[in-house]
Structures are given as structure tokens and as C-alpha cells.
Design a protein around this motif. Sequence first.
Motif, PDB file in Angstrom:
ATOM      1  N   PRO A  71      15.222  68.175  17.709  1.00 36.16           N
ATOM      2  CA  PRO A  71      15.374  69.001  19.213  1.00 36.16           C
ATOM      3  C   PRO A  71      14.160  69.302  19.758  1.00 36.16           C
ATOM      4  CG  PRO A  71      17.362  69.266  18.052  1.00 36.16           C
ATOM      5  CD  PRO A  71      16.422  68.797  17.072  1.00 36.16           C
ATOM      6  N   GLU A  97      32.117  57.126  21.005  1.00 36.64           N
ATOM      7  CA  GLU A  97      30.931  57.344  20.136  1.00 36.64           C
ATOM      8  C   GLU A  97      29.887  56.006  19.896  1.00 36.64           C
ATOM      9  OE1 GLU A  97      31.805  59.335  16.739  1.00 36.64           O
ATOM     10  OE2 GLU A  97      29.983  60.796  16.962  1.00 36.64           O
ATOM     11  N   MET A 157      23.824  58.946  29.138  1.00 40.09           N
ATOM     12  CA  MET A 157      25.296  59.759  29.195  1.00 40.09           C
ATOM     13  C   MET A 157      25.604  59.760  30.805  1.00 40.09           C
ATOM     14  SD  MET A 157      25.667  61.968  25.833  1.00 40.09           S
ATOM     15  CE  MET A 157      24.899  61.928  24.522  1.00 40.09           C
ATOM     16  N   ASP A 211      16.009  65.135   9.697  1.00 37.41           N
ATOM     17  CA  ASP A 211      17.139  65.871  10.371  1.00 37.41           C
ATOM     18  C   ASP A 211      18.062  66.273   9.010  1.00 37.41           C
ATOM     19  OD1 ASP A 211      19.256  66.864  11.384  1.00 37.41           O
ATOM     20  OD2 ASP A 211      19.427  65.731  12.990  1.00 37.41           O
ATOM     21  N   GLY A 244      21.211  66.899  21.121  1.00 33.69           N
ATOM     22  CA  GLY A 244      22.177  66.053  21.486  1.00 33.69           C
ATOM     23  C   GLY A 244      22.372  65.128  22.625  1.00 33.69           C
ATOM     24  N   VAL A 245      21.084  64.748  23.065  1.00 28.78           N
ATOM     25  CA  VAL A 245      20.891  63.973  24.327  1.00 28.78           C
ATOM     26  C   VAL A 245      21.172  62.534  23.903  1.00 28.78           C
ATOM     27  CG1 VAL A 245      19.882  65.727  25.914  1.00 28.78           C
ATOM     28  CG2 VAL A 245      18.665  63.998  24.526  1.00 28.78           C
ATOM     29  N   GLY A 246      21.085  61.969  22.645  1.00 30.80           N
ATOM     30  CA  GLY A 246      21.092  60.835  22.257  1.00 30.80           C
ATOM     31  C   GLY A 246      19.830  60.293  21.552  1.00 30.80           C
ATOM     32  N   THR A 298      18.768  60.062  18.439  1.00 31.80           N
ATOM     33  CA  THR A 298      18.989  59.313  17.176  1.00 31.80           C
ATOM     34  C   THR A 298      19.525  57.965  17.643  1.00 31.80           C
ATOM     35  OG1 THR A 298      19.523  61.346  16.091  1.00 31.80           O
ATOM     36  CG2 THR A 298      20.142  59.163  14.916  1.00 31.80           C
ATOM     37  N   SER A 299      20.393  57.928  18.637  1.00 30.10           N
ATOM     38  CA  SER A 299      21.037  56.817  18.896  1.00 30.10           C
ATOM     39  C   SER A 299      19.967  55.662  19.671  1.00 30.10           C
ATOM     40  CB  SER A 299      22.104  56.924  20.095  1.00 30.10           C
ATOM     41  OG  SER A 299      23.134  57.812  19.589  1.00 30.10           O
ATOM     42  N   VAL A 356      21.145  54.956  31.472  1.00 34.07           N
ATOM     43  CA  VAL A 356      22.305  54.499  30.234  1.00 34.07           C
ATOM     44  C   VAL A 356      23.416  55.241  30.906  1.00 34.07           C
ATOM     45  CG1 VAL A 356      23.274  54.066  28.071  1.00 34.07           C
ATOM     46  CG2 VAL A 356      20.593  54.093  28.661  1.00 34.07           C
ATOM     47  N   GLU A 357      24.591  54.575  31.097  1.00 32.00           N
ATOM     48  CA  GLU A 357      25.796  55.322  31.182  1.00 32.00           C
ATOM     49  C   GLU A 357      26.665  55.643  30.121  1.00 32.00           C
ATOM     50  OE1 GLU A 357      28.598  52.928  33.899  1.00 32.00           O
ATOM     51  OE2 GLU A 357      27.296  53.423  35.704  1.00 32.00           O
ATOM     52  N   ALA A 358      27.437  56.662  30.194  1.00 33.92           N
ATOM     53  CA  ALA A 358      28.167  56.961  28.913  1.00 33.92           C
ATOM     54  C   ALA A 358      29.181  56.235  28.554  1.00 33.92           C
ATOM     55  CB  ALA A 358      28.939  58.330  29.395  1.00 33.92           C
ATOM     56  N   PHE A 359      29.320  55.702  27.393  1.00 35.70           N
ATOM     57  CA  PHE A 359      30.195  54.629  26.682  1.00 35.70           C
ATOM     58  C   PHE A 359      31.621  55.604  26.605  1.00 35.70           C
ATOM     59  CE2 PHE A 359      27.534  51.380  24.305  1.00 35.70           C
ATOM     60  CZ  PHE A 359      26.630  51.567  25.105  1.00 35.70           C
TER      61      PHE A 359
HETATM   62  N1  LIG Z   1      25.411  56.643  26.177  1.00 35.35           N
HETATM   63  C1  LIG Z   1      26.418  57.005  25.240  1.00 35.35           C
HETATM   64  N2  LIG Z   1      27.696  57.091  25.524  1.00 35.35           N
HETATM   65  C2  LIG Z   1      28.510  57.716  24.510  1.00 35.35           C
HETATM   66  N3  LIG Z   1      28.154  58.274  23.607  1.00 35.35           N
HETATM   67  C3  LIG Z   1      26.891  58.612  23.003  1.00 35.35           C
HETATM   68  C4  LIG Z   1      25.860  57.861  24.095  1.00 35.35           C
HETATM   69  N4  LIG Z   1      24.687  58.134  23.469  1.00 35.35           N
HETATM   70  C5  LIG Z   1      25.021  58.892  22.387  1.00 35.35           C
HETATM   71  N5  LIG Z   1      26.114  59.034  22.306  1.00 35.35           N
HETATM   72  C6  LIG Z   1      26.636  60.100  21.264  1.00 35.35           C
HETATM   73  O1  LIG Z   1      26.517  61.224  21.422  1.00 35.35           O
HETATM   74  C7  LIG Z   1      26.134  62.155  20.043  1.00 35.35           C
HETATM   75  C8  LIG Z   1      24.907  62.495  20.091  1.00 35.35           C
HETATM   76  O2  LIG Z   1      23.905  61.231  19.993  1.00 35.35           O
HETATM   77  P1  LIG Z   1      22.691  61.555  18.924  1.00 35.35           P
HETATM   78  O3  LIG Z   1      23.047  61.971  17.760  1.00 35.35           O
HETATM   79  O4  LIG Z   1      22.042  60.169  19.264  1.00 35.35           O
HETATM   80  O5  LIG Z   1      21.824  62.651  20.051  1.00 35.35           O
HETATM   81  P2  LIG Z   1      20.628  63.488  19.508  1.00 35.35           P
HETATM   82  O6  LIG Z   1      19.611  63.715  20.381  1.00 35.35           O
HETATM   83  O7  LIG Z   1      19.772  62.666  18.269  1.00 35.35           O
HETATM   84  O8  LIG Z   1      21.198  64.637  18.656  1.00 35.35           O
HETATM   85  P3  LIG Z   1      20.568  65.886  17.635  1.00 35.35           P
HETATM   86  O9  LIG Z   1      19.614  66.531  18.787  1.00 35.35           O
HETATM   87  O10 LIG Z   1      21.719  66.516  17.388  1.00 35.35           O
HETATM   88  O11 LIG Z   1      19.578  65.069  17.029  1.00 35.35           O
HETATM   89  C9  LIG Z   1      26.675  60.996  19.089  1.00 35.35           C
HETATM   90  O12 LIG Z   1      27.971  60.904  18.689  1.00 35.35           O
HETATM   91  C10 LIG Z   1      26.386  59.676  19.756  1.00 35.35           C
HETATM   92  O13 LIG Z   1      27.292  58.574  19.302  1.00 35.35           O
END
Ligand SMILES: Nc1ncnc2c1ncn2[C@@H]1O[C@H](COP(=O)(O)OP(=O)(O)OP(=O)(O)O)[C@@H](O)[C@H]1O
Length: 324
Positions: free
Chosen positions: A157, A309, A266, A48, A21-23, A25-26, A303-306
Amino acid sequence: MTLKDLLEMDLKFILVGGKGGVGKTSVASSLAITLAESGKRVLIISTDPAHSVSDSFDLDFSSGEIEKVKGVKGDLFALEINPESAGDEISKAIGQPMNSVDFANMTSIPGLSELQGIGQDMQSMPPPGMDEALSFAKILEYADDDNYDTIVLDTAPTGHTLRLLNIPEFLDSFLGRMLKMRSFLSNAMTMMKSLFGSKQEKDNTIENLEKMKEKVLIARDLLMDQDRTQFVKVMIPTMMSIFETERLAEELDSHNIPHEFVVVNMINPDNPNCQYCTHRRNEHLENIKYIESVFGINTLTNVEAFDREIRGVAMLKQLVDKML
Ligand SMILES: Nc1ncnc2c1ncn2[C@@H]1O[C@H](COP(=O)(O)OP(=O)(O)OP(=O)(O)O)[C@@H](O)[C@H]1O
Ligand SMILES: [Mg+2]
């Protein structure tokens, strides 16, 4: 060195990993878009089962086939493998349901019971699960494929990633044992056949095992090659995420996998009118000091949290703007 440098490194493989969940995939999707828009032919792969690459792009890549990503000016392709349906294919191949195969006790596969020592291999490292096995199979497949300049692997993860990293060593030893056994069995068969005068048939098993072993070694070398591979560690500025990333870094070191870059995602934005936000931000900034002391300041991207999503190509590009 910033992520800009990473993108200019002309890498074959970019693995993106970290705690759940840390981002990951993003970040993986954003890097893939940027590379593709810079003129590279890029494939982003995810194993995944939650189809998160589809969700991140707000598109549907769940077909199990490579698909071109719409809305990106360049050659970006996505492949989302569903471990369950891939499991069905493997089931067909081995003639029994995939979920009946006990990886920790490979003797359940007919014909493998002779493989002495395999039990020790299995005990000394965690057996791979379907998603790690599939991720590694994809690394094997694309290790010497010139069709794509760069493959971005959005990993599961950390726990799964650690098991993924053990696969080359595990397979090397496993295939080595198989080969030893096969040559022993094959010699015995030849002797029996010559004794009983049966006609010699060509047996490709050893050849195939040797080819497979060679591929595993190519993939392992690729993963260790700092000119061709980087593992990007994504984290959030909390102590739990920091500890997990430190452990991940140790594991990557022990496998000689290059991992110079860290994305701290975030971070709570500044908002003096909100006491909660200020507390969170101060805590994050404290933790970032610690992160800098552990991972160095030069390869860190904050990177700051947006305020919403991150979904769809347009938002992923905004993330790129914050990262580069
Ligand atoms: N900088 C950010 N600001 C706001 N929201 C964010 C940011 N980065 C990621 N997110 C959001 O947080 C959520 C988790 O991000 P993401 O799916 O990229 O994480 P992940 O590490 O791939 O998760 P997983 O472990 O489940 O695969 C998503 O809804 C994504 O849009
Ligand atoms: Mg993800």
C-alpha cells in the motif's frame, strides 16, 4: 490510451500501486497473465508478507524461489519474497539480528559510526522498511537482466511505495558518503601501513561500493524511463481513495516516474431493484466524474465489482476481459 496500449508498450517494469485493498494484486496478476499469454516472458514479484499473489492465483509461491505459474499458456513466473526470512539472511550477513538494526540510527551497525551526515539523510526522508528495501533490491537485481521481458511489481500500500521511491536518492547519497569516508579511511590506512611497513592487501570495498552505486543509478534511470517503466495507479471510486491517489501521483511526478494509467476498480454495478446499490453506484459515478477531471478520461479504465472474490487464473482472466 487504454491498458491495451500499456501492454503493447514493450515495458521492462510495470509497477502496480495504490491504497490498501483496492485491487493492486488482482490487477498486477491479471496484467502479468495477459502479457505472458501474448508471448512475453514475465515475472511477477511481491514482497507482501501476506502472500497475496499466491492467494490471488490460488497457488502457492511462498517458497521464496522463482516458480512457474501453472494454468497460464505462456511463460509466467512468480516470486514472493518474505521480508522476515530475507531479514534472517541479512542478519547472517551483518552478524547481528536484523530487528536490532535501527535504520533511523545507522550508527548501530559496527563501523558506520564515522559516517557523519547520515543522520540528516535519515531525517530528511523516511527510512526504508524491510519490504521497500527488498522491493528495491529486486529492481536492482532485474534492472539489467535479460532473462525476463517484463517484471510486474505488485507493490505494498501507498505509504510503503512512497518510501520505496525515496530509496534510490537515499542510497545514492548514502553510498556517496560511504565512498567519501572509505577513500579517506583507505588513504589513512595506506599511510599507516607504509609507516609501519606492513604488507599492502587488496581492499575491494571501494570497488564494491562503486558497483553498487552504479547499479542504484541504473535502477533509478530505469524507473524514470517512460519507454521502459509505467506505474499503474489502482483506486476505488471513493473520495478517500481519490485523495490518496492524487498524493501518490504528486510523489511519482516528483520522482519523474511515468504513471499515465489509472484503474478505477470495484465500481458498484447497476441494480435498479436495490436502493443501497443505486445509492452507491450514483456516488461512484459522481466520483468518477471528478477522477476524470483530475487524471483525464483517456487513460482511465473502469472496472465494476464482481459478484464474488477474484481468485485463480480463470477469474483473473475475467478481470482482464473487463479491463481491456
Ligand atoms: N473488481 C473486483 N470485484 C470483486 N472483488 C474484487 C475486485 N477487485 C479485487 N477484488 C477482491 O478484493 C480483495 C482485495 O483485492 P487485492 O488483494 O487485489 O487488493 P490489494 O490492493 O492488493 O490489497 P492489499 O493492499 O492488501 O495488498 C480480494 O479479495 C480480491 O479478490
Ligand atoms: Mg496486494
